[in-house]
Write a protein that holds these residues in place. Structure first.
Motif, PDB file in Angstrom:
ATOM      1  N   ALA A  54      10.806   8.697   7.488  1.00 55.08           N
ATOM      2  CA  ALA A  54      10.085   8.043   6.392  1.00 55.08           C
ATOM      3  C   ALA A  54       8.623   8.433   6.441  1.00 55.08           C
ATOM      4  O   ALA A  54       7.996   8.703   5.409  1.00 55.08           O
ATOM      5  N   SER A  55       8.093   8.497   7.652  1.00 55.77           N
ATOM      6  CA  SER A  55       6.696   8.860   7.811  1.00 55.77           C
ATOM      7  C   SER A  55       6.432  10.266   7.282  1.00 55.77           C
ATOM      8  O   SER A  55       5.427  10.526   6.634  1.00 55.77           O
ATOM      9  N   ALA A  89      -1.466   2.896   5.617  1.00 51.63           N
ATOM     10  CA  ALA A  89      -0.204   3.095   4.888  1.00 51.63           C
ATOM     11  C   ALA A  89      -0.433   3.644   3.491  1.00 51.63           C
ATOM     12  O   ALA A  89       0.450   4.270   2.905  1.00 51.63           O
ATOM     13  N   SER A  90      -1.607   3.413   2.956  1.00 43.51           N
ATOM     14  CA  SER A  90      -1.881   3.912   1.602  1.00 43.51           C
ATOM     15  C   SER A  90      -2.085   5.422   1.590  1.00 43.51           C
ATOM     16  O   SER A  90      -2.041   6.039   0.536  1.00 43.51           O
ATOM     17  N   ARG A  91      -2.295   6.006   2.786  1.00 43.17           N
ATOM     18  CA  ARG A  91      -2.464   7.456   2.938  1.00 43.17           C
ATOM     19  C   ARG A  91      -3.608   7.994   2.094  1.00 43.17           C
ATOM     20  O   ARG A  91      -3.589   9.166   1.692  1.00 43.17           O
ATOM     21  N   HIS A 102      12.049   5.840  11.057  1.00 44.58           N
ATOM     22  CA  HIS A 102      10.620   5.683  10.809  1.00 44.58           C
ATOM     23  C   HIS A 102       9.933   7.038  10.735  1.00 44.58           C
ATOM     24  O   HIS A 102       9.081   7.283   9.902  1.00 44.58           O
ATOM     25  N   ALA A 131       0.836  -1.214   0.000  1.00 43.21           N
ATOM     26  CA  ALA A 131       0.000   0.000   0.000  1.00 43.21           C
ATOM     27  C   ALA A 131       0.866   1.257   0.000  1.00 43.21           C
ATOM     28  O   ALA A 131       0.570   2.236  -0.695  1.00 43.21           O
ATOM     29  N   ALA A 132       1.956   1.211   0.769  1.00 44.63           N
ATOM     30  CA  ALA A 132       2.837   2.388   0.811  1.00 44.63           C
ATOM     31  C   ALA A 132       3.510   2.610  -0.539  1.00 44.63           C
ATOM     32  O   ALA A 132       3.759   3.752  -0.942  1.00 44.63           O
ATOM     33  N   TRP A 151       2.505   4.608  -8.293  1.00 42.59           N
ATOM     34  CA  TRP A 151       3.047   3.245  -8.313  1.00 42.59           C
ATOM     35  C   TRP A 151       4.152   3.162  -9.359  1.00 42.59           C
ATOM     36  O   TRP A 151       3.990   3.623 -10.480  1.00 42.59           O
ATOM     37  N   VAL A 162       7.576   2.531   6.750  1.00 42.93           N
ATOM     38  CA  VAL A 162       6.205   3.004   6.992  1.00 42.93           C
ATOM     39  C   VAL A 162       5.313   1.827   7.384  1.00 42.93           C
ATOM     40  O   VAL A 162       4.504   1.920   8.316  1.00 42.93           O
ATOM     41  N   HIS A 168       6.379  10.178   3.679  1.00 46.02           N
ATOM     42  CA  HIS A 168       5.214   9.408   3.298  1.00 46.02           C
ATOM     43  C   HIS A 168       3.956  10.265   3.351  1.00 46.02           C
ATOM     44  O   HIS A 168       3.116  10.242   2.466  1.00 46.02           O
ATOM     45  N   ARG A 194      -2.664  -1.530   6.495  1.00 45.12           N
ATOM     46  CA  ARG A 194      -2.471  -1.357   5.052  1.00 45.12           C
ATOM     47  C   ARG A 194      -3.260  -0.149   4.544  1.00 45.12           C
ATOM     48  O   ARG A 194      -2.760   0.653   3.746  1.00 45.12           O
ATOM     49  N   LEU A 208      -6.016  -1.519  -3.681  1.00 46.83           N
ATOM     50  CA  LEU A 208      -4.956  -0.849  -2.909  1.00 46.83           C
ATOM     51  C   LEU A 208      -4.469   0.414  -3.611  1.00 46.83           C
ATOM     52  O   LEU A 208      -3.655   1.147  -3.069  1.00 46.83           O
ATOM     53  N   ARG A 267       0.146  11.978   0.464  1.00 43.77           N
ATOM     54  CA  ARG A 267      -1.242  11.573   0.703  1.00 43.77           C
ATOM     55  C   ARG A 267      -2.169  11.807  -0.503  1.00 43.77           C
ATOM     56  O   ARG A 267      -2.168  12.873  -1.091  1.00 43.77           O
ATOM     57  N   GLY A 268      -2.916  10.763  -0.793  1.00 43.50           N
ATOM     58  CA  GLY A 268      -3.998  10.899  -1.760  1.00 43.50           C
ATOM     59  C   GLY A 268      -3.595  10.804  -3.217  1.00 43.50           C
ATOM     60  O   GLY A 268      -4.379  11.116  -4.080  1.00 43.50           O
TER      61      GLY A 268
END
Lengths: 214, 388
Positions: free
Chosen positions: B13-14, A149-151, B10, A99-100, B26, A113, B17, A146, B306, B21-22
């Motif tokens: 990374a967060s 994590a996908s935000r 972490h 998901a991340a 990929w 994450v 990350h 999950r 996902l 968002r949104g």
């Protein structure tokens, strides 16, 4: 950011009556909403429409970001379903990291994450276990991690505790509601009033029609 | 405690990350990795699938390699027995040995030599009752048997003569003329230079002692070793080369009729039932993968849910298919070549050449079908519900 379903009607091929009849729902990022109704009332279909997985026969679904060009519903939603929607032969960490990775982060970052979100749902120690070796409650917490994590700004949970016993349901719901912060909206389809009670707002659905209760 | 164990890494990374968002970004590399990991983690399922792909490939390719080996072996035996020899003679007359030597220059001719036989033309010195057939041939005969020039006093003897008199290369022999000697005999002692299967040149030659002679004068026959694929054109060309005349027709015939080998090997090779096994193997494997794709539609739907984009999902499915089918076909092809070489005693180069071609065709067809089926994205919600 808002997710809007406006006068949505959904008819499935082969069914005489529509599953949703003029449903209008608006969900704002940061709120928790329960879609409550008996089996066959159209809860799952409403979530599917909001998530962009089902195209409405009539009406519209859109994402509103302060009037600017909006992404498609599929780009801003993520799903929590019942307990078998994981890659069973992969580890809990792998499941969450996928998901991340949808956010284009590096592999290393994705795993960091994923570990953080597994820790948030109490599964850090089980991160390297294969999903098929986890209990139903643990799997569902992996699914929650999950989704986080996908935000994605909108988390759609369809009967997330439908296959769990009472004690596990409480653990999973605690994890879910604690983990969802103000940056995401949670929309839960359920027939269980105790789940609905945890939400800030309940949308009642009967025979495909929506009746807001509070 | 857990929070404490999660390091500053972490948190960093967060932070990165959260910026994302949104949105869906990929990467293609993530698809390749997911496809690979799915196959590796698939364990028994993919092992079984790999074995099935290999078995289908190996079985079908082996069937064709065995068929081709049978055709080639039959043709080789036919050629060894003289199946690639034409014999030219003139009705009621001799042929010119010089013309026969010139046939060597004709396209499609491997070698040509003039041959005459002098039946019972000599008696072996010291063996008064041994009436011996002598054969006289021009040098081209050496190419037919793959022999070196035997020297001025060297002779080639047939196998049956070698066995009868227990002669080996190097044995010395001498002749005296018999009552019916048609040609002057060499008076010096001769030496056996080689033993050869002269029987394919005719009955008389099967017990002959063969002497080389220059390409001049007359001869009974001109033997022409040909490339089998040029048989018909040479049959039509050779009479003109020798000067066909109405009163003395040139006759060109096969030493062994091709029908004697049970059909034309070239057309048998072209029309064999197993020639398209690689297409069949590829189609079968492709269909099998189609079933697998359908069975795993829930997984495709899960990736979609996902946020993995359509192209990313396609690439995952392509990677999985390419890995399993690539490895399976490779394994099957290798197995088929090994089995064909070991069991049917086929030439390794022939088995490798044909096996690799079959393998490539099977893989191309199967991968094309993988590419097509990989484009199919199941309805996400329906597939996810079925998964439950």
């Amino acid at each position: 950011m808002r997710l809007l379903a406006d006068a949505v009607e959904v008819r499935y091929r082969g069914l005489a009556d529509p599953v949703l009849r003029g449903a209008t729902v608006e969900v704002v990022r940061g709120e928790t909403v329960a879609v409550l109704g008996p089996s066959g009332s159209g809860k799952s279909t409403l979530l599917a429409v909001l998530g962009g997985l089902v195209r409405p026969t009539n009406g519209t679904v859109r994402v509103d970001i302060d009037g600017s060009a909006a992404p498609r519903p599929t780009d801003v939603t993520t799903w929590i379903l019942q307990t078998t929607n994981v890659f069973s032969e992969r580890t809990a960490l792998d499941n969450v990291a996928v998901a991340a990775l949808t956010l284009g982060v590096s592999l290393r970052e994705a795993y960091l994450v994923a570990a953080r979100h597994l820790a948030a749902v109490g599964l850090f120690d089980r991160r390297n276990s294969l999903a098929r070796h986890l209990s139903g409650g643990e799997v569902q917490r992996v699914v929650i991690a999950r989704a986080l994590a996908s935000r994605r700004p909108f988390i759609l949970a369809d009967e997330p505790t439908g296959q769990l016993d009472h004690a596990t349901t409480c653990v999973v719901l605690d994890a879910l509601f604690e983990a969802v912060d103000e940056s995401a909206a949670l929309i839960v389809a359920t027939h269980d009033p105790t789940v609905a009670e945890r939400c800030e707002r309940v949308v009642h659905i009967v025979d495909g029609r929506i009746v807001p209760e509070r | 405690m857990i929070a404490g164990s999660l390091s500053r890494r972490h948190t960093q990374a967060s932070r990165r990350h959260k910026k994302a968002r949104g949105t869906t970004r990929w990467r293609a590399a993530s698809s390749l990795r997911e496809g690979y990991l799915n196959v590796v983690a698939g364990g028994p399922f993919f092992c079984a699938l790999l074995a099935i792909v290999a078995a289908v490939t190996a079985t079908l390719i082996t069937a064709d390699l065995a068929t081709v080996h049978r055709i080639v072996a039959r043709e080789s035996a036919f050629l060894r027995a003289g199946g690639d020899l034409l014999v030219v003679q003139r009705a009621n007359d001799h042929i010119d040995a010089r013309v026969c030597a010139r046939v060597n220059a004709v396209a499609g001719v491997r070698t040509a030599f003039a041959l005459s036989a002098d039946v019972d033309g000599a008696v072996l010195a010291g063996r008064p009752d041994s009436h011996q057939t002598l054969a006289y041939a021009t040098e081209g005969i050496l190419r037919l048997y793959g022999l070196p020039y035997p020297g001025a006093d060297g002779v080639i003897i047939s196998k049956s003569i070698a066995e009868r008199w227990q002669w080996r290369p190097g044995a010395v022999l001498a002749f005296t003329p018999s009552s019916g000697t048609a040609r002057p005999l060499p008076t010096r002692p001769l030496r056996v230079a080689a033993i050869a299967d002269l029987a394919k040149l005719g009955d008389a030659e099967s017990t002959a002692i063969l002497l080389l002679q220059p390409a001049r004068g007359n001869a009974d026959f001109c033997f022409v070793q040909i490339r089998p694929q040029d048989r018909e054109i040479l049959r039509s060309v050779l009479p003109a080369v020798f000067g066909d005349r109405a009163e003395a027709r040139i006759q060109v015939s096969d030493v062994l009729p091709p029908a004697g080998q049970g059909g034309d090997p070239a057309s048998e090779f072209r029309n064999r039932l197993t020639s398209d096994v690689s297409l069949m193997a590829g189609a079968l494997i492709g269909l099998l993968w189609g079933v697998v794709t359908w069975m795993r539609r829930g997984r495709s739907a899960l990736y979609a849910s996902l946020g993995v984009p359509y192209a990313g999902g396609v690439l995952i499915r392509w990677t999985e298919g390419a890995l399993v089918i690539g490895l399976g076909v490779l394994w099957g092809t290798t197995l088929a070549i090994a089995v064909a070489t070991a069991v049917t005693d086929a030439a390794a180069s022939q088995a490798i050449d044909l096996g690799v071609r079959h393998g490539l065709v099977a893989m191309t067809v199967a991968l094309a079908m993988v590419a097509l089926t990989g484009l199919w994205q199941p309805a996400t919600l329906a597939a996810l519900k079925e998964r439950q």
